[in-house]
Scaffold this active site. Structure first.
Site, PDB file in Angstrom:
ATOM      1  N   LYS A  14      43.901  17.150  79.518  1.00 53.85           N
ATOM      2  CA  LYS A  14      45.115  17.752  78.953  1.00 53.85           C
ATOM      3  C   LYS A  14      45.040  17.801  77.438  1.00 53.85           C
ATOM      4  O   LYS A  14      45.349  18.827  76.814  1.00 53.85           O
ATOM      5  CB  LYS A  14      46.341  16.940  79.377  1.00 53.85           C
ATOM      6  N   ASN A  15      44.637  16.699  76.818  1.00 52.55           N
ATOM      7  CA  ASN A  15      44.655  16.608  75.366  1.00 52.55           C
ATOM      8  C   ASN A  15      43.559  17.441  74.704  1.00 52.55           C
ATOM      9  O   ASN A  15      43.566  17.601  73.474  1.00 52.55           O
ATOM     10  CB  ASN A  15      44.545  15.153  74.920  1.00 52.55           C
ATOM     11  N   CYS A  57      57.598  13.301  74.496  1.00 55.38           N
ATOM     12  CA  CYS A  57      57.904  11.965  75.012  1.00 55.38           C
ATOM     13  C   CYS A  57      58.614  11.111  73.960  1.00 55.38           C
ATOM     14  O   CYS A  57      58.390  11.258  72.756  1.00 55.38           O
ATOM     15  CB  CYS A  57      56.630  11.258  75.446  1.00 55.38           C
ATOM     16  N   ARG A  61      57.241  10.152  65.332  1.00 58.13           N
ATOM     17  CA  ARG A  61      55.904  10.721  65.182  1.00 58.13           C
ATOM     18  C   ARG A  61      56.044  11.960  64.299  1.00 58.13           C
ATOM     19  O   ARG A  61      55.996  13.089  64.771  1.00 58.13           O
ATOM     20  CB  ARG A  61      55.309  11.089  66.551  1.00 58.13           C
ATOM     21  N   ASP A 115      47.126   5.603  75.359  1.00 57.25           N
ATOM     22  CA  ASP A 115      47.574   6.280  76.576  1.00 57.25           C
ATOM     23  C   ASP A 115      47.238   5.503  77.850  1.00 57.25           C
ATOM     24  O   ASP A 115      47.700   5.872  78.932  1.00 57.25           O
ATOM     25  CB  ASP A 115      46.964   7.688  76.666  1.00 57.25           C
ATOM     26  N   ARG A 133      53.675  16.405  83.756  1.00 56.08           N
ATOM     27  CA  ARG A 133      53.252  16.938  82.460  1.00 56.08           C
ATOM     28  C   ARG A 133      51.807  16.571  82.157  1.00 56.08           C
ATOM     29  O   ARG A 133      51.130  17.298  81.404  1.00 56.08           O
ATOM     30  CB  ARG A 133      54.147  16.402  81.344  1.00 56.08           C
TER      31      ARG A 133
END
Length: 419
Positions: free
Chosen positions: A23-24, A117, A122, A306, A398
């Site tokens: 995903k990232n 999230c 951030r 994560d 997600r």
């Protein structure tokens, strides 16, 4: 209404599954397609809500985006709009990745301040300070970042914090800058390397990706390419920890062990066996009582934030006490009260939790608050005695590609209830 899982725990996971694309990595690669006039094809795309959200952002900008069986086709030939609206960006921070490509392509951008999230502050200050250094004029109004640049000029940028998002955004924008841009204290994550490699395949001149200093020479004329997304090291780590928690044996295919040695080494420290064979990793936790092991989250190649929440579950069922310290997002402990409902024992002090290993979890209803907390709660309920309910699993969707299907293939008894 929101879907939830019903999980009947106490079953060791066993079998083989294939890792999905990362995903990232996929999200910034999708944004990079905006740098070209043509058709970009991305293979090994995970089936995730975040991917669909990014596709919607690209469509607003004018791209034709089609998703079919792990392949994403993005035609940016007719992009003519440089705004990413609040309605989409609020759902996912990674939407902010379009900032750099929009500036590079149109010389201006209007992007909503992001959501995503709830992991504490951030800020996007790092992105904006870097863009100013390239020659952009920036002002924030009504919740939107407005950027204009008559021309981009290469420069030396010293980042206060090693940020994956800011590094990726800056690399993409700098492809259109005249001269050399040097990023000091750049992020070293594999997903940044994958982005740089794709940009280079498109015609960019980027050197040093994966180190603390990246050099981008521009401007360059980029062409669309076909690209395969790297495997998801976070998904892989999550499933390895699920196998460890349930005392099972699982093999992950198409798994890049070289991207996750810190995690594998930490698992080995607990006494659980890990075997690496080419592109597969096997974990065998049968007949093992793992020993408690301390962890400190750090930027890559350190232990990933994560995987902090899933690791917390693992240590909660290990022998002895351990300390987990979160240095990336100090407030990332929303999973802790939910794990206590299952029987976990914690003490929290500042950005650390002190974990007292317990013999077992007992089924209960728990609620997800973010992507990785959701994964941790699913793992915990797999190990819990009796039946559990996991609420708000849209968070899980997600970031994990059909997680319940993969777990079912490994012998878990888990059902999605659609409401």
């Amino acid at each position: 209404m929101m879907d939830h899982f019903v999980v009947e725990g106490g079953r060791p996971l066993s079998g083989t599954i294939t890792c999905s694309g990362a995903k990232n990595a996929a999200l910034p690669l999708m944004a990079a397609s905006l740098l070209t006039d043509g058709v970009t094809v991305l293979n090994n795309i995970p089936d995730l809500q975040d991917v669909r959200t990014m596709a919607m952002v690209l469509r607003v900008i004018g791209a034709d985006v089609r998703i079919e069986e792990g392949t994403l086709t993005i035609d940016c030939s007719h992009c003519n709009f440089w705004e990413a609206p609040y309605e989409l960006v609020r759902k996912m921070r990674a939407s902010f990745y379009v900032l750099g490509p929009l500036i590079a392509r149109f010389g201006e951008a209007k992007v909503s301040l992001p959501g995503g999230c709830a992991l504490g502050p951030r800020p996007v200050d790092l992105h904006l300070k870097a863009m100013k250094r390239l020659g952009c004029d920036i002002y924030i109004e009504s919740g939107y970042v407005n950027v204009k640049a008559k021309s981009l000029k290469g420069t030396r940028i010293n980042m206060d914090v090693s940020s994956v998002g800011a590094t990726g955004n800056l690399m993409m924008a700098a492809c259109a800058a005249t001269g050399t841009t040097v990023i000091n204290n750049s992020a070293c994550e594999p997903e940044i390397i994958d982005l740089a490699n794709m940009l280079n395949a498109m015609g960019a001149d980027i050197n040093g990706a994966g180190s603390k200093q990246v050099e981008i020479n521009g401007p360059v004329d980029l062409k669309p390419v076909k690209w395969k997304v790297i495997p998801d090291r976070i998904e892989a780590g999550t499933f390895l920890l699920a196998a460890a928690v349930t005392r099972g044996k699982v093999t992950l295919k198409e798994c890049r062990a070289d991207l996750m040695y810190t995690v594998l080494d930490k698992i080995n420290e607990t006494g659980v066996n890990i075997q690496i064979d080419n592109d597969s990793v096997t974990i065998d936790a049968r007949d093992v009582k793992p020993c408690a092991t301390d962890v400190i989250t750090e930027a890559y190649p350190g232990f990933p934030t994560d995987l902090q929440a899933p690791w917390t579950v693992f240590m909660s069922l290990a022998k002895g006490d351990s300390i987990l310290t979160e240095t990336i997002y100090p407030e990332r402990f929303t999973h802790v009260p939910e794990l206590i409902r299952l029987g976990a024992q914690f003490r929290k002090k500042l950005n650390s939790i002190y974990i007292e290993g317990v013999e077992r979890f007992t089924g209960a209803s728990v609620m997800c608050s973010d992507i990785r907390a959701a994964a941790a709660l699913v793992i915990a309920t797999l190990a819990a005695e009796g039946t559990s309910k996991v609420l708000r699993v849209y968070h899980l969707d997600r970031g994990y590609d059909r997680m319940e299907d993969k777990l079912s293939k490994l012998g878990a008894k888990i059902r999605r209830i659609r409401e």
